[in-house]
Design a protein around this motif. Structure first.
Motif, short mmCIF file in Angstrom:
data_model
loop_
_atom_site.label_atom_id
_atom_site.label_comp_id
_atom_site.label_asym_id
_atom_site.label_seq_id
_atom_site.Cartn_x
_atom_site.Cartn_y
_atom_site.Cartn_z
N ALA A 98 0.87 -1.36 0.00
CA ALA A 98 0.15 -0.10 0.13
C ALA A 98 0.88 1.12 -0.16
O ALA A 98 0.29 2.25 -0.64
CB ALA A 98 -0.78 -0.01 1.21
N THR A 99 1.90 1.15 0.50
CA THR A 99 2.92 2.22 0.51
C THR A 99 3.88 2.41 -0.53
O THR A 99 4.72 3.18 -0.68
CB THR A 99 3.57 2.37 1.89
N GLY A 100 3.78 1.34 -1.79
CA GLY A 100 4.33 1.46 -2.92
C GLY A 100 5.98 0.98 -2.68
O GLY A 100 6.63 1.46 -3.75
N HIS A 101 6.20 0.24 -1.68
CA HIS A 101 7.59 -0.19 -1.75
C HIS A 101 7.72 -1.58 -2.66
O HIS A 101 8.87 -1.81 -2.57
CB HIS A 101 7.80 -0.43 -0.28
N LEU A 102 6.78 -2.12 -3.27
CA LEU A 102 6.99 -3.39 -3.52
C LEU A 102 6.44 -3.31 -5.20
O LEU A 102 5.75 -2.67 -5.47
CB LEU A 102 5.84 -4.64 -2.93
N TYR A 103 7.03 -4.34 -5.79
CA TYR A 103 6.61 -4.46 -7.31
C TYR A 103 6.55 -6.13 -7.64
O TYR A 103 7.74 -6.77 -7.07
CB TYR A 103 7.49 -3.74 -8.16
N PRO A 104 6.08 -6.55 -8.59
CA PRO A 104 5.79 -8.03 -8.85
C PRO A 104 7.02 -7.91 -9.59
O PRO A 104 7.26 -7.25 -10.60
CB PRO A 104 4.39 -8.07 -9.58
N GLY A 140 1.94 -3.29 -10.71
CA GLY A 140 1.52 -4.23 -9.45
C GLY A 140 0.56 -3.41 -8.55
O GLY A 140 0.15 -4.19 -7.52
N GLN A 141 0.48 -1.92 -8.70
CA GLN A 141 -0.32 -1.35 -7.59
C GLN A 141 -1.77 -1.63 -7.39
O GLN A 141 -2.38 -1.61 -6.25
CB GLN A 141 -0.22 0.35 -7.76
N SER A 142 -2.43 -2.38 -8.46
CA SER A 142 -3.95 -2.68 -8.32
C SER A 142 -4.06 -4.15 -7.73
O SER A 142 -4.96 -4.66 -7.50
CB SER A 142 -4.27 -2.83 -9.83
N ALA A 143 -2.93 -4.83 -7.38
CA ALA A 143 -3.00 -6.04 -6.82
C ALA A 143 -3.59 -5.89 -5.42
O ALA A 143 -3.23 -5.01 -4.81
CB ALA A 143 -1.57 -6.76 -6.73
N ASN A 150 6.11 -13.35 -7.54
CA ASN A 150 7.26 -12.89 -6.73
C ASN A 150 7.26 -11.60 -6.59
O ASN A 150 6.90 -10.89 -7.73
CB ASN A 150 8.77 -13.33 -7.80
N TRP A 151 7.53 -11.17 -5.68
CA TRP A 151 7.41 -9.78 -5.41
C TRP A 151 8.73 -8.98 -4.47
O TRP A 151 9.25 -9.76 -3.80
CB TRP A 151 6.41 -9.10 -4.21
N ARG A 152 9.23 -8.11 -5.02
CA ARG A 152 10.51 -7.53 -4.78
C ARG A 152 10.21 -5.99 -4.03
O ARG A 152 9.14 -5.38 -4.28
CB ARG A 152 11.66 -7.27 -5.63
N PHE A 153 11.19 -5.54 -3.11
CA PHE A 153 11.25 -4.23 -2.44
C PHE A 153 12.38 -3.44 -3.03
O PHE A 153 13.43 -3.60 -3.42
CB PHE A 153 11.72 -4.63 -0.98
N ARG A 154 11.85 -2.34 -3.30
CA ARG A 154 12.31 -0.98 -4.05
C ARG A 154 13.67 -0.53 -3.31
O ARG A 154 13.11 -0.19 -2.01
CB ARG A 154 11.66 0.00 -4.28
N VAL A 155 14.67 -0.98 -3.13
CA VAL A 155 15.71 -0.35 -2.33
C VAL A 155 16.10 1.01 -2.69
O VAL A 155 16.08 1.38 -3.86
CB VAL A 155 17.11 -1.29 -2.31
N PRO A 156 16.68 1.81 -1.49
CA PRO A 156 16.92 3.12 -2.10
C PRO A 156 18.36 3.15 -2.52
O PRO A 156 19.38 3.34 -1.72
CB PRO A 156 17.02 3.80 -0.57
N TRP A 157 18.38 3.01 -3.90
CA TRP A 157 19.59 2.71 -4.46
C TRP A 157 20.70 3.77 -4.20
O TRP A 157 20.56 4.96 -4.34
CB TRP A 157 19.49 2.78 -6.19
N ASP A 181 17.31 -4.83 -5.23
CA ASP A 181 15.81 -5.07 -4.86
C ASP A 181 15.54 -6.59 -4.46
O ASP A 181 15.95 -7.38 -5.24
CB ASP A 181 14.80 -4.72 -5.91
N PHE A 182 15.18 -6.95 -3.42
CA PHE A 182 15.38 -8.28 -2.93
C PHE A 182 13.77 -8.67 -2.72
O PHE A 182 13.12 -7.91 -2.66
CB PHE A 182 16.07 -8.24 -1.24
#
Ligand code: GLU
Length: 282
Positions: A98-104, A140-143, A150-157, A181-182
């Motif tokens: 919900a806070t936009g940290h993840l993507y499929p 993936g925001q509508s999921a 598989n879902w990954r976390f956006r790391v602060p590059w 992104d893990f």
């Protein structure tokens, strides 16, 4: 109140390294007049086996390592079992999503391996999942649930993640260099380790995480999850690893140093916790 935990994964027999880390966790909890819990991390259902779970309980009891909480199961407290906590992990996934940290991520293992940024040859650092594989923010925001993806976390590059370790001193890892992104969710329908461990350490009010130094890099990832979830970050104590005769860290396959085999050879808990590896093996 200090709260520590021991968190074995029942994919093999526990070895001397586990015994020492768990004994240290118990010692630190006792010294702080706190509590210790036992959590079985059995989310890798393909590899976890009931006999290793039973062996872990038996070894801990034999080593004299006691934990608090859980209903009595024949003189022992029942541990927390991660595979019974999937609803909680889904709730945490939802909060991160919900806070936009993840993507499929639908990249196949082969695609990822071919594109991985080569690890630095001089050390054993991990390959970094490339930034070019990260989709745009809408992906993936509508999921509404993780499903079989598989879902990954956006790391602060590029950001440096620093923390103090009670045993290893100051630590620093850089997102985008030491890790990318893990995975937080696996397409087999189970959370990945990083999500599950943070979700449970938080839910179980753990104030200090004592574990092996092989997880120092994971700690940097976990700190990012705590931050994203706006949860209090525990303190860290990573124990030096016990190594084998080739200087390699003990793996579950190092059967010669399993607690079970040393028990069979007549070693005592004190010997297992204090003697050098070579003496134990002789
Ligand atoms: N279950 C993990 C293992 O057996 C330990 C995880 C942790 O302590 O954070 O390696």
């Amino acid at each position: 109140m200090y709260r520590g935990r021991i968190a074995p994964t029942p994919t093999g027999l526990l070895h001397v390294g586990h015994a020492r880390t768990f004994a240290l966790a118990a010692k630190r909890a006792k010294a702080a007049q706190g509590q210790l819990i036992l959590r079985i991390e059995d989310l890798d259902v393909a590899r976890c086996r009931p006999e290793f779970f039973a062996a872990a309980l038996s070894d801990l009891k034999w080593l004299g390592i006691h934990w608090d909480e859980g209903p009595d199961i024949g003189g022992l407290n029942a541990p927390y079992i991660q595979s019974q906590r999937l609803d909680w992990f889904q709730a945490v996934w939802k909060k991160l999503h919900a806070t936009g940290h993840l993507y499929p991520c639908d990249k196949s293992r082969r695609e990822v391996e071919n594109a991985l940024i080569a690890p630095h040859a001089e050390d054993d650092s991990e390959p970094v999942f490339p930034l070019s594989f990260r989709p745009n923010q809408e992906a993936g925001q509508s999921a509404t649930e993780p499903g079989q993806t598989n879902w990954r976390f956006r790391v602060p590059w590029g950001e440096e993640i620093c923390f103090h370790d009670a045993l290893q001193g100051p630590q620093s890892f850089t997102a985008g260099k030491d890790f990318g992104d893990f995975l937080v969710w696996r397409k087999d329908g189970f959370p990945a380790y990083e999500l599950a461990v943070v979700a449970d350490d938080h839910a179980m009010n753990i104030t200090e995480v004592v574990r092996g130094a092989d997880l120092l890099l994971s700690t940097a990832r976990q700190i990012l999850l705590y931050r994203a979830l706006q949860w209090t970050i525990p303190t860290w104590a990573h124990a030096a690893l016990v190594v084998d005769e080739k200087g390699q860290r003990l793996a579950k396959r190092s059967q010669g140093l399993s607690i079970q085999s040393l028990r069979d050879k007549g070693k005592t808990p004190t010997e297992i916790l204090t003697q050098s590896r070579s003496v134990l093996q002789s």
